[in-house]
Motif scaffolding. Structure first.
Motif, PDB file in Angstrom:
ATOM      1  N   ARG A  27      39.007 -30.676   9.204  1.00 25.51           N
ATOM      2  CA  ARG A  27      39.868 -29.490   9.050  1.00 25.51           C
ATOM      3  C   ARG A  27      41.343 -29.880   9.138  1.00 25.51           C
ATOM      4  O   ARG A  27      42.163 -29.453   8.308  1.00 25.51           O
ATOM      5  CB  ARG A  27      39.539 -28.458  10.129  1.00 25.51           C
ATOM      6  CG  ARG A  27      40.397 -27.187  10.053  1.00 25.51           C
ATOM      7  CD  ARG A  27      40.078 -26.230  11.187  1.00 25.51           C
ATOM      8  NE  ARG A  27      40.361 -26.789  12.503  1.00 25.51           N
ATOM      9  CZ  ARG A  27      41.588 -26.849  13.036  1.00 25.51           C
ATOM     10  NH1 ARG A  27      42.633 -26.404  12.354  1.00 25.51           N
ATOM     11  NH2 ARG A  27      41.763 -27.372  14.233  1.00 25.51           N
ATOM     12  N   LEU A  28      41.689 -30.705  10.108  1.00 24.36           N
ATOM     13  CA  LEU A  28      43.076 -31.151  10.260  1.00 24.36           C
ATOM     14  C   LEU A  28      43.525 -31.995   9.069  1.00 24.36           C
ATOM     15  O   LEU A  28      44.680 -31.893   8.612  1.00 24.36           O
ATOM     16  CB  LEU A  28      43.223 -31.945  11.556  1.00 24.36           C
ATOM     17  CG  LEU A  28      43.055 -31.145  12.853  1.00 24.36           C
ATOM     18  CD1 LEU A  28      42.947 -32.089  14.046  1.00 24.36           C
ATOM     19  CD2 LEU A  28      44.212 -30.175  13.049  1.00 24.36           C
ATOM     20  N   GLU A  39      42.379 -31.738   6.009  1.00 24.14           N
ATOM     21  CA  GLU A  39      42.562 -30.826   4.866  1.00 24.14           C
ATOM     22  C   GLU A  39      43.889 -30.086   4.969  1.00 24.14           C
ATOM     23  O   GLU A  39      44.552 -29.827   3.954  1.00 24.14           O
ATOM     24  CB  GLU A  39      41.384 -29.854   4.780  1.00 24.14           C
ATOM     25  CG  GLU A  39      40.104 -30.541   4.331  1.00 24.14           C
ATOM     26  CD  GLU A  39      38.879 -29.637   4.412  1.00 24.14           C
ATOM     27  OE1 GLU A  39      38.966 -28.598   5.113  1.00 24.14           O
ATOM     28  OE2 GLU A  39      37.857 -29.973   3.787  1.00 24.14           O
ATOM     29  N   GLU A  40      44.293 -29.748   6.188  1.00 24.04           N
ATOM     30  CA  GLU A  40      45.606 -29.129   6.385  1.00 24.04           C
ATOM     31  C   GLU A  40      46.714 -30.115   6.008  1.00 24.04           C
ATOM     32  O   GLU A  40      47.732 -29.729   5.410  1.00 24.04           O
ATOM     33  CB  GLU A  40      45.768 -28.679   7.834  1.00 24.04           C
ATOM     34  CG  GLU A  40      44.911 -27.474   8.209  1.00 24.04           C
ATOM     35  CD  GLU A  40      45.072 -27.080   9.677  1.00 24.04           C
ATOM     36  OE1 GLU A  40      45.869 -27.742  10.379  1.00 24.04           O
ATOM     37  OE2 GLU A  40      44.414 -26.117  10.100  1.00 24.04           O
ATOM     38  N   SER A  58      47.138 -30.257   2.240  1.00 28.54           N
ATOM     39  CA  SER A  58      47.861 -29.106   1.679  1.00 28.54           C
ATOM     40  C   SER A  58      49.376 -29.252   1.852  1.00 28.54           C
ATOM     41  O   SER A  58      50.146 -28.729   1.042  1.00 28.54           O
ATOM     42  CB  SER A  58      47.381 -27.814   2.350  1.00 28.54           C
ATOM     43  OG  SER A  58      47.773 -27.765   3.711  1.00 28.54           O
ATOM     44  N   LYS A  59      49.796 -29.992   2.861  1.00 27.12           N
ATOM     45  CA  LYS A  59      51.229 -30.178   3.115  1.00 27.12           C
ATOM     46  C   LYS A  59      51.775 -31.451   2.457  1.00 27.12           C
ATOM     47  O   LYS A  59      52.982 -31.557   2.201  1.00 27.12           O
ATOM     48  CB  LYS A  59      51.480 -30.249   4.622  1.00 27.12           C
ATOM     49  CG  LYS A  59      51.129 -28.966   5.372  1.00 27.12           C
ATOM     50  CD  LYS A  59      51.278 -29.167   6.875  1.00 27.12           C
ATOM     51  CE  LYS A  59      50.860 -27.916   7.640  1.00 27.12           C
ATOM     52  NZ  LYS A  59      50.904 -28.121   9.117  1.00 27.12           N
ATOM     53  N   ALA A 108      42.275 -22.755  16.188  1.00 22.95           N
ATOM     54  CA  ALA A 108      41.182 -22.426  15.271  1.00 22.95           C
ATOM     55  C   ALA A 108      40.026 -21.789  16.025  1.00 22.95           C
ATOM     56  O   ALA A 108      39.816 -22.041  17.212  1.00 22.95           O
ATOM     57  CB  ALA A 108      40.703 -23.689  14.557  1.00 22.95           C
TER      58      ALA A 108
END
Length: 320
Positions: A195-196, A198-199, A202-203, A174
């Motif tokens: 951030r991690l 939120e990733e 999404s998965k 990033a």
């Protein structure tokens, strides 16, 4: 006659200031707003004006002040008090030390704010006067200070100890505010953890982090979800502590500290952070390095910078 040090911790939003006795007791502490007008050129004058008023209020005479120790958030030449750059204030090639000296007529010593926090923890915090320690501040970014043989490591042009900008992802990392990619700060800061997470959402939309994210996800939320058994949150934190532990282990092999001091907002997770972090550290460090090193949570909070400023004066005047 009682003598005093002045500590000034200059941040992007506020400037924390304190009058401190020779033995490290805070007599008075206060804050003023950081003035961004004209690229921060009025900050030394603001410090001088506020300090003058406070000394009058406290009945402290000019000859009782031994000096000012100031911390700046950026790259600093500690020998001259020259600030190369501060992204969140606007200074570039700014003669903070000499200007503040001219304004106040006190001796002025300047260093990076994270270095001052390390000195503060060494003197009056969980560093317990260790002459060899690594201080890591996990907040919006990742700050750091390294003390070796009792001296802060500054380097040739002020970038020594910038732990947050060690590259931990060589490719595809990033973007970092420093202009690089893949810095430790993009992983181990509160911002990086979010951030991690939120990733991960999404998965894995089944994670409990989804519900928490509706009100704006925080690093604290991720720690709480992991403690409650959320698999995705646990995986995020395992990854963060593994990367951070390896980075600190590599630093420790280089400077062999007796203390690793962890501070900043993320450190409020306490043992939920320290236990996996220590496990990762032990995995990557030399056994002999590891056995000599203790992990502790920083004790001083927002007072670390001003106390470090006082110690910087004490150190430069040879009063240790």
């Amino acid at each position: 006659m009682q003598k005093y040090y002045i500590g000034a911790d200059i941040g992007g939003t506020t400037i924390k200031m304190a009058v401190i006795t020779e033995d490290g007791s805070i007599v008075e502490k206060w804050e003023i707003s950081t003035n961004h007008k004209d690229e921060g050129n009025h900050i030394p004058e603001d410090i001088q004006s506020s300090l003058k008023s406070k000394l009058v209020e406290l009945g402290i005479q000019k000859e009782q002040v031994l000096g000012i120790g100031a911390g700046a958030p950026g790259f600093v030449n500690a020998d001259s008090g020259f600030v190369y750059q501060t992204v969140n204030i606007g200074w570039r090639n700014f003669e903070l030390g000499s200007i503040l000296n001219e304004k106040t007529e006190f001796p002025v010593f300047v260093d990076n704010d994270a270095n001052l926090a390390a000195l503060g923890e060494k003197w009056k915090g969980s560093g317990e006067n260790s002459n060899d320690l690594i201080a890591v501040t996990l907040g919006t970014g990742v700050g750091g200070g390294i003390i070796a043989n009792g001296e802060v490591i500054n380097g040739v042009n002020g970038t020594g100890g910038e732990i947050g900008h060690i590259t931990v992802i060589p490719e595809g990392g990033a973007a970092c505010n420093c202009g690089k990619t893949g810095c430790l700060e993009t992983i181990a800061s509160a911002t990086g953890i979010v951030r991690l997470a939120e990733e991960a959402i999404s998965k894995n939309p089944e994670t409990s982090l989804v519900e928490l994210s509706s009100n704006g996800l925080t690093a604290k939320d991720v720690f709480q979800a992991a403690s409650a058994g959320d698999k995705q949150a646990r995986e995020v934190l395992d990854y963060v502590t593994d990367v951070l532990g390896m980075t600190i282990a590599n630093l420790a092999i280089a400077c062999n500290p007796s203390k690793i001091v962890i501070g900043g907002g993320v450190s409020k997770a306490g043992e939920d952070l320290l236990i996996p972090l220590r496990k990762a550290f032990d995995q990557y460090a030399l056994p002999r390095t590891s056995e000599a090193c203790e992990f502790v949570i920083a004790e001083l909070g927002n007072d670390a910078g001003v106390l470090g400023g006082a110690f910087l004066v004490k150190q430069n005047l040879g009063l240790e």
